[in-house]
Design a protein around this motif. Structure first.
Motif: not given
Ligand code: UD1
Ligand code: CA
Length: 461
Positions: A374-377, A393-400, A405-417, A429-432
Motif C-alpha cells: 500500500v503506497g503513501n497517503n 494460494e495467497k495473492f498480493r495486492s498493490n494499492i498506489a 478504499i471506501g469502507s467495507n470494501s473487499n479487495i480480492v487479490a491480486p488487484i492493482n489500484v 473489487i475483483t478487477e484493477d
C-alpha cells in the motif's frame, strides 16, 4: 586460551518438568544462554557444555561455533557427580589453558565477576581458585574451610559436614578457575567415598593443597549472582532479579518505566531516550525501540523495529517495522513482515500481515490488510478486507499512492489500484482500478415507494 566447562547434565528433578533444566527460561531466554553469554563477554573462547539428561534438546537449542558439547553417560548405577561431569571434558583441556568451571543453572553470574575471578586467579598465581560467597543462610551449599593462615584448605559438602563446619557461612559458589594441567592431574585422584557416593569436583581443592599447589578463594561482591535454579520458586527469583537488572539499566539510560515491577523486557531489547513504557508491557527478542515513543499498557512487541516518536496502545507487534511518528492501536495486531512507513495510523482492531503501508497511510478501524503493498497517503476505510487467500494460494495486492478504499470494501487479490484510484464503499473489487478512476462494485440501490404498506407489513397500533 580461556575455556569454560559448563555443567548441565543433572536431571533437575525438583523442576518437575519434561524439559531439561537449563532450557527453562527467565526473561524469555534459556538459563544456559545467560551463562554462555557471560563467558563470551569475559573473553572465554571455547565453552564446553556437559550434557546428560535431555541432551538432544539442549544441543539443538544452541548452535554456535564457540560451544562444544560433551556427553555424560547417564544410566542406572552410572558414576555421578560434578567431578565426574568435568572428567568428560578432559580431552578438551590443554595444559596451559585457564579453565573456568560454571553451572548451567546459575543465570545471574556476570561477565564482571568472571573477569574478576580470572584476574584473581592469575595475579595470585594459583593453580585453582574457588569463587565463594558469604551468606546469611548457607543451607545446601558446600562450606569453605580455611586454614588458620586464612588460605582455603578444602570444601566440605553439607551432607558430609560436621556441626562445626555447618556453622561456616562462606560457601562454594560452584564456580572455579583452574590451570589446565593441575586440574587434569587432580581429577585423576578423586573418588566417591562420601555421603552421596558422588565424584565431587570440590575434592580437587584439597588434593591440590596436598600436592603443595597454591589454591585461592575469591569472595564474590554480590552473592545474588550465585543463585542457582533447582525448582520453579528459584526460577521466579532469578527472573525477578534479571528483570530488575534489565529494567534498572534501561531507566538509568533514559527510559521511563512507569512501573518496573510489571514491565517485562528482554535482555536484547534496545530502547531510546525519553521513551515511556506503561505498566503491563512485554518487549522481547531483538526489538529496537526509538526515542520519544509511548508504549501504553498491555502491548507486546517482539523482534521488531520501532522508530522515534511512535505511539502504541494495547497492541501486538510481531517481527515488523514501524517508522517514526506512527500510531498503533488500541487493539491492533501487526503480524510478521509488516512494515509501516512514517506517520501511519493503524487503529482499533486492525490486523496487518506481510504488508507495507506507505507514509501517512491510514487504516483506522476494523480492517484486515494482508499480503499487500500500500503506497503513501492511502485511506483504508472502516471494515476493508484484503481478500488474499482462495483456499489454496495467497495473492498480493498493490494499492498506489493517494488511493481511497471506501469502507467495507473487499479487495480480492491480486488487484492493482492505481494512483488516486477511488473505491466506493461496500465494493467487492475483483478487477484493477485505473489512475484517478472511481470504481463501484455493488448492486445499484433500488427504492420502491410504499412497498411495506402495500405488502401489508406495516402494523398500526
Ligand atoms: C555443588 C557443589 C557445592 C556448591 C554448589 C553450588 C560439588 C560436590 N558441590 O553442589 O559445593 O556449594 O554446587 O551450587 O560440586 N552436574 C552434572 N553432572 C553430574 C552432577 C552434576 O552435570 O554428574 C551438574 C548439575 O546439572 C548442576 C551442577 O552440576 O548444574 C551442580 O550439581 P548439583 O548436584 O546441583 O551440585 P550441588 O549439590 O548443588
Ligand atoms: Ca545445585
Amino acid at each position: 586460551m580461556n575455556i569454560s566447562i559448563i555443567l548441565a547434565a543433572g536431571e533437575g528433578t525438583r523442576m518437575k518438568s519434561k524439559e531439561p533444566k537449563v532450557l527453562h527460561k527467565i526473561c524469555n531466554k534459556p538459563l544456559l544462554e545467560y551463562v554462555l553469554n557471560a563467558c563470551k563477554k569475559a573473553d572465554i573462547d571455547k565453552n564446553i557444555v556437559i550434557t546428560g539428561h535431555g541432551k538432544d534438546k539442549v544441543v539443538s537449542n544452541f548452535n554456535d561455533e564457540t560451544i562444544v558439547f560433551r556427553d555424560q553417560p547417564i544410566y542406572e548405577g552410572a558414576p555421578y557427580g560434578t567431578g565426574f561431569a568435568v572428567i568428560q571434558a578432559l580431552d578438551e583441556i590443554s595444559d596451559e589453558s585457564i579453565v573456568t568451571i560454571l553451572c548451567g543453572d546459575t543465570p545471574l553470574i556476570t561477565e564482571k565477576t568472571l573477569t574478576k575471578l580470572m584476574d584473581y586467579h592469575k595475579k595470585g598465581e594459583f593453580k585453582g581458585t574457588v569463587l565463594t560467597a558469604v551468606l546469611e543462610d548457607a543451607t545446601g551449599y558446600g562450606r569453605i574451610i580455611r586454614k588458620k593462615s586464612g588460605e582455603i584448605e578444602r570444601i566440605v559438602e553439607q551432607k558430609d559436614a560436621n556441626e562445626e563446619e555447618l556453622l561456616v557461612r562462606e560457601v562454594n559458589s560452584g564456580m572455579y578457575c583452574f590451570e589446565g594441567k593441575s586440574l587434569k592431574d587432580a581429577l585423576k585422584k578423586i573418588g566417591n567415598n562420601n555421603a552421596q557416593n558422588e565424584y565431587y569436583l570440590t575434592d580437587v581443592i584439597s588434593i591440590m593443597n596436598e600436592n603443595g599447589q597454591k589454591v585461592g578463594a575469591c569472595i564474590i561482591d554480590d552473592s545474588k549472582e550465585i543463585q542457582g535454579v533447582n525448582n520453579r520458586v528459584q526460577l521466579s527469583q532469578c527472573e525477578l532479579e534479571m528483570r530488575r537488572r534489565i529494567n534498572n539499566n534501561l531507566m538509568l539510560s533514559g527510559v521511563t518505566l512507569i512501573d518496573p515491577s510489571t514491565t517485562y523486557i528482554g535482555e536484547n531489547v534496545r530502547i531510546g531516550r525519553d521513551t515511556v513504557i506503561y505498566p503491563g508491557c512485554i518487549l522481547e527478542g531483538n526489538t529496537v525501540i526509538g526515542e520519544d515513543c509511548i508504549i501504553r499498557s498491555n502491548t507486546r512487541i517482539f523482534d521488531s523495529k520501532i522508530g522515534d516518536g511512535v505511539d502504541i496502545e494495547s497492541s501486538l507487534i510481531e517481527s515488523s517495522v514501524v517508522e517514526e511518528g506512527s500510531h498503533i492501536g488500541p487493539y491492533a495486531h501487526l503480524r510478521p513482515k509488516s512494515h509501516l512507513g512514517k506517520h501511519v495510523k493503524v487503529g482499533n482492531f486492525v490486523e496487518v500481515k506481510n504488508a507495507t503501508l506507505g507514509n501517512d497511510t491510514k487504516a483506522s478501524h476494523l480492517s484486515y490488510v494482508g499480503d499487500a503493498d500500500v503506497g503513501n497517503n492511502v485511506n483504508i476505510g472502516c471494515g476493508v478486507v484484503f481478500v488474499n487467500y482462495n483456499g489454496r494460494e495467497k495473492f498480493r495486492s498493490n494499492i498506489a499512492d493517494n488511493a481511497f478504499i471506501g469502507s467495507n470494501s473487499n479487495i480480492v487479490a491480486p488487484i492493482n489500484v492505481k494512483e488516486w484510484g477511488y473505491i466506493a464503499a461496500g465494493s467487492t473489487i475483483t478487477e484493477d482500478v485505473g489512475e484517478g478512476d472511481l470504481s463501484i462494485a455493488r448492486a445499484r440501490q433500488v427504492n420502491k415507494p410504499g412497498w411495506v404498506e402495500a405488502k401489508g407489513l406495516k402494523k398500526h397500533k
